[in-house]
Write a protein that holds these residues in place. Structure first.
Motif, PDB file in Angstrom:
ATOM      1  N   ASP A  34      37.234  51.798  49.147  1.00  0.00           N
ATOM      2  CA  ASP A  34      37.782  50.472  49.449  1.00  0.00           C
ATOM      3  C   ASP A  34      36.939  49.816  50.538  1.00  0.00           C
ATOM      4  OD1 ASP A  34      39.577  48.334  50.517  1.00  0.00           O
ATOM      5  OD2 ASP A  34      40.998  49.193  49.091  1.00  0.00           O
ATOM      6  N   SER A  86      42.461  39.351  44.398  1.00  0.00           N
ATOM      7  CA  SER A  86      43.632  39.310  43.514  1.00  0.00           C
ATOM      8  C   SER A  86      44.525  38.074  43.653  1.00  0.00           C
ATOM      9  CB  SER A  86      44.478  40.560  43.763  1.00  0.00           C
ATOM     10  OG  SER A  86      45.067  40.502  45.055  1.00  0.00           O
ATOM     11  N   TYR A 183      40.481  33.344  39.185  1.00  0.00           N
ATOM     12  CA  TYR A 183      40.885  34.763  39.275  1.00  0.00           C
ATOM     13  C   TYR A 183      40.945  35.387  37.887  1.00  0.00           C
ATOM     14  CZ  TYR A 183      44.197  38.702  39.309  1.00  0.00           C
ATOM     15  OH  TYR A 183      44.808  39.916  39.091  1.00  0.00           O
ATOM     16  N   LYS A 187      38.673  38.302  36.053  1.00  0.00           N
ATOM     17  CA  LYS A 187      39.259  39.546  35.540  1.00  0.00           C
ATOM     18  C   LYS A 187      38.946  39.683  34.041  1.00  0.00           C
ATOM     19  CE  LYS A 187      41.538  42.285  37.251  1.00  0.00           C
ATOM     20  NZ  LYS A 187      41.218  43.529  38.020  1.00  0.00           N
TER      21      LYS A 187
HETATM   22  P1  NAD Z   1      45.221  43.707  46.571  1.00  0.00           P
HETATM   23  O1  NAD Z   1      44.559  42.394  46.848  1.00  0.00           O
HETATM   24  O2  NAD Z   1      46.499  44.040  47.283  1.00  0.00           O
HETATM   25  O3  NAD Z   1      44.210  44.895  46.880  1.00  0.00           O
HETATM   26  C1  NAD Z   1      42.868  44.854  46.497  1.00  0.00           C
HETATM   27  C2  NAD Z   1      42.133  45.996  47.200  1.00  0.00           C
HETATM   28  O4  NAD Z   1      40.761  45.966  46.764  1.00  0.00           O
HETATM   29  C3  NAD Z   1      42.118  45.856  48.727  1.00  0.00           C
HETATM   30  O5  NAD Z   1      42.401  47.099  49.320  1.00  0.00           O
HETATM   31  C4  NAD Z   1      40.689  45.410  49.042  1.00  0.00           C
HETATM   32  O6  NAD Z   1      40.228  45.837  50.305  1.00  0.00           O
HETATM   33  C5  NAD Z   1      39.924  46.070  47.905  1.00  0.00           C
HETATM   34  N1  NAD Z   1      38.649  45.392  47.618  1.00  0.00           N
HETATM   35  C6  NAD Z   1      38.474  44.044  47.425  1.00  0.00           C
HETATM   36  N2  NAD Z   1      37.170  43.789  47.238  1.00  0.00           N
HETATM   37  C7  NAD Z   1      36.517  44.977  47.295  1.00  0.00           C
HETATM   38  C8  NAD Z   1      35.148  45.369  47.167  1.00  0.00           C
HETATM   39  N3  NAD Z   1      34.186  44.465  46.943  1.00  0.00           N
HETATM   40  N4  NAD Z   1      34.841  46.675  47.266  1.00  0.00           N
HETATM   41  C9  NAD Z   1      35.815  47.607  47.488  1.00  0.00           C
HETATM   42  N5  NAD Z   1      37.113  47.293  47.654  1.00  0.00           N
HETATM   43  C10 NAD Z   1      37.460  45.999  47.545  1.00  0.00           C
HETATM   44  O7  NAD Z   1      45.420  43.763  44.993  1.00  0.00           O
HETATM   45  P2  NAD Z   1      46.599  44.383  44.124  1.00  0.00           P
HETATM   46  O8  NAD Z   1      47.667  43.380  43.982  1.00  0.00           O
HETATM   47  O9  NAD Z   1      46.911  45.742  44.614  1.00  0.00           O
HETATM   48  O10 NAD Z   1      45.857  44.488  42.709  1.00  0.00           O
HETATM   49  C11 NAD Z   1      45.088  45.638  42.390  1.00  0.00           C
HETATM   50  C12 NAD Z   1      44.517  45.470  40.989  1.00  0.00           C
HETATM   51  O11 NAD Z   1      45.575  45.293  40.055  1.00  0.00           O
HETATM   52  C13 NAD Z   1      43.611  44.255  40.835  1.00  0.00           C
HETATM   53  O12 NAD Z   1      42.530  44.618  40.013  1.00  0.00           O
HETATM   54  C14 NAD Z   1      44.492  43.212  40.166  1.00  0.00           C
HETATM   55  O13 NAD Z   1      43.727  42.337  39.381  1.00  0.00           O
HETATM   56  C15 NAD Z   1      45.378  44.100  39.311  1.00  0.00           C
HETATM   57  N6  NAD Z   1      46.715  43.557  39.024  1.00  0.00           N
HETATM   58  C16 NAD Z   1      47.530  43.109  40.031  1.00  0.00           C
HETATM   59  C17 NAD Z   1      48.809  42.644  39.732  1.00  0.00           C
HETATM   60  C18 NAD Z   1      49.752  42.178  40.818  1.00  0.00           C
HETATM   61  O14 NAD Z   1      50.839  41.671  40.511  1.00  0.00           O
HETATM   62  N7  NAD Z   1      49.438  42.366  42.087  1.00  0.00           N
HETATM   63  C19 NAD Z   1      49.251  42.612  38.415  1.00  0.00           C
HETATM   64  C20 NAD Z   1      48.391  43.077  37.402  1.00  0.00           C
HETATM   65  C21 NAD Z   1      47.129  43.559  37.725  1.00  0.00           C
END
Ligand code: NAD
Ligand code: TYD
Length: 377
Positions: A34, A86, A183, A187
């Motif tokens: 991360d 995200s 976004y 994705k």
């Molecule tokens: P979040 O924003 O809470 O967490 C993202 C994490 O990725 C963070 O810890 C950040 O530090 C890390 N990160 C960002 N850029 C980075 C990089 N360049 N290198 C390494 N680490 C990096 O996101 P989330 O809500 O936990 O979502 C996680 C995944 O699930 C994402 O891929 C998102 O598209 C997908 N998703 C989220 C939801 C939702 O409702 N939150 C729903 C469906 C899918």
């Protein structure tokens, strides 16, 4: 022994996946990669950080050489890829960062996995690259009904259970991609790259597309934690447009359970949609959250309704998301474990009980972001 990279493990969903895997599989080595952007928070993992089967590596997934080094050093045989930018509102302001992390970062992960796994005698055998994506890639669904009935109407999920629906169509795995926000466009692009690595090189990949998650450790720029915190502090609740948009909400631990199941039992090259047949209009969910916070804080239920403030709508705001998770339910027997009422109660209590976690985020830099985001609404 399996050595598994989980990217984005310090974020909201990632931290739940890391916790589940570290606790459930003591013979797996979990490597959390991360970058710790504004959304990454190691406080999300305090309870497991000293476990012998857990390693944290601060790295940017776009930094190909470093990622390659992690594969070699830890002899990685599985990837669960969650790292991403995200938040839709941020993507509207700064699309470049989203293309960089979500597209180029995913490509860098794929290429490192490919080069490392192809260099091994057993090649793809026993390997798996699992990419976590969103239902937002499918675009938006209409608010329509099958027989002229005013939505919401009741329909049946694959489990046979009745649920409310705001339209007759749902996101199924065969739908074509129609992303609208920067976004979801980023994705969608990353999903295509993952499938291209399977189709071109034979990499064992899986993609899942999940609906909106809620639960503990979500960064408070997203609807539910933002509103819980604002209600507590009696700050305005900025409702975009008329609050009529529909989202399909899933408790984050149920998503993590689905990820565990699919990582181990899912069919290579397949896509699975993950959702709980749980559609809500924003304004209705906001009222539930207000009532729940008020009740738990000992206020009169509903007394904070006047915090609701209708603001300018989000540009390109998708009207309705609704997942059909029949395939996952039928093929792998997954079902959400929590009813929404239990999930929201658990979630509100968690944020109110963990005010220090929230205060740590909402002081400092975040305050500036929040002001700039909402100043002109
Ligand atoms: P979040 O924003 O809470 O967490 C993202 C994490 O990725 C963070 O810890 C950040 O530090 C890390 N990160 C960002 N850029 C980075 C990089 N360049 N290198 C390494 N680490 C990096 O996101 P989330 O809500 O936990 O979502 C996680 C995944 O699930 C994402 O891929 C998102 O598209 C997908 N998703 C989220 C939801 C939702 O409702 N939150 C729903 C469906 C899918
Ligand atoms: P969000 O949590 O940002 O998730 P997503 O955009 O990925 O669905 O928003 C959920 C819904 O709530 C979405 O329709 C936008 C709306 N919303 C508001 O009305 N006000 C807010 O302050 C936020 C953050 C979201």
């Amino acid at each position: 022994m399996r050595n598994i990279i989980i990217t984005g493990g310090a974020g909201f969903i990632g931290s739940h996946v890391v916790r589940l895997f570290v606790n459930k599989y003591p013979d797996y080595h979990i490597i959390n990669v991360d970058k710790l952007t504004y959304a990454g928070n190691l406080a999300n993992l305090k309870d497991i950080e000293d476990k012998p089967n857990y390693t944290f590596v601060k790295a940017d997934i776009c930094d190909f050489e470093t990622i390659m080094g992690i594969f070699r050093k830890h002899n990685v045989d599985g990837v669960i890829h969650l790292a991403a930018e995200s938040h839709v509102d941020r993507s509207i302001k700064d699309p470049f960062t989203f293309a960089q992390t979500n597209v180029m970062g995913t490509l860098s992960m794929l290429q490192a996995a490919k080069l490392y796994w192809e260099s091994l005698p057993e090649k793809w055998e026993g390997k798996r690259f699992y990419h976590i994506s969103t239902d937002e890639v499918y675009g938006a669904l209409e608010m329509t009904d099958p027989e002229g009935i005013e939505p919401p109407f009741t329909t049946k999920a694959s489990s046979g259970k009745h649920h409310l629906a705001y339209g007759s169509k749902f996101f199924t795995e065969d739908l074509k991609y129609q992303p609208h926000s920067p976004y979801s466009a980023a994705k969608a692009s990353s999903d295509h790259f993952v499938r291209a690595f399977h189709d071109t090189y034979g990499m064992p990949t899986i993609v899942t597309n999940c609906s909106n998650n809620y639960g503990p450790y979500q960064f408070p720029e997203k609807l539910i934690p933002l509103f819980i915190n604002n209600i507590r502090h009696r700050k305005p609740l900025p409702v975009y447009g008329k609050g009529e948009n529909v989202r399909d909400w899933l408790f984050v631990e149920d998503h993590a359970r689905a990820i565990d199941l699919i990582f181990h039992k899912g069919t290579i090259a397949e896509t699975y949609n993950i959702g709980g047949f749980n559609e809500w209009k924003n304004i209705d969910i906001i009222k539930v959250v207000i009532n729940t916070v008020d009740r738990i804080l000992g206020r009169k239920e509903g007394e904070d309704m006047d915090l609701i403030t209708y603001v300018t709508d989000r540009a390109g705001h998708d009207m309705r998301y609704a997942i059909d998770s029949t395939k996952l339910q039928k093929e792998l027997g997954w079902e959400p474990s929590l009813q929404f009422e239990e999930g929201i109660e658990k979630t509100v209590r968690w944020y109110l009980d963990n005010q220090a976690w929230m205060d740590n985020i909402t002081s400092g830099e975040y305050e500036k972001y929040y002001e700039s985001m909402y100043a002109n609404r």
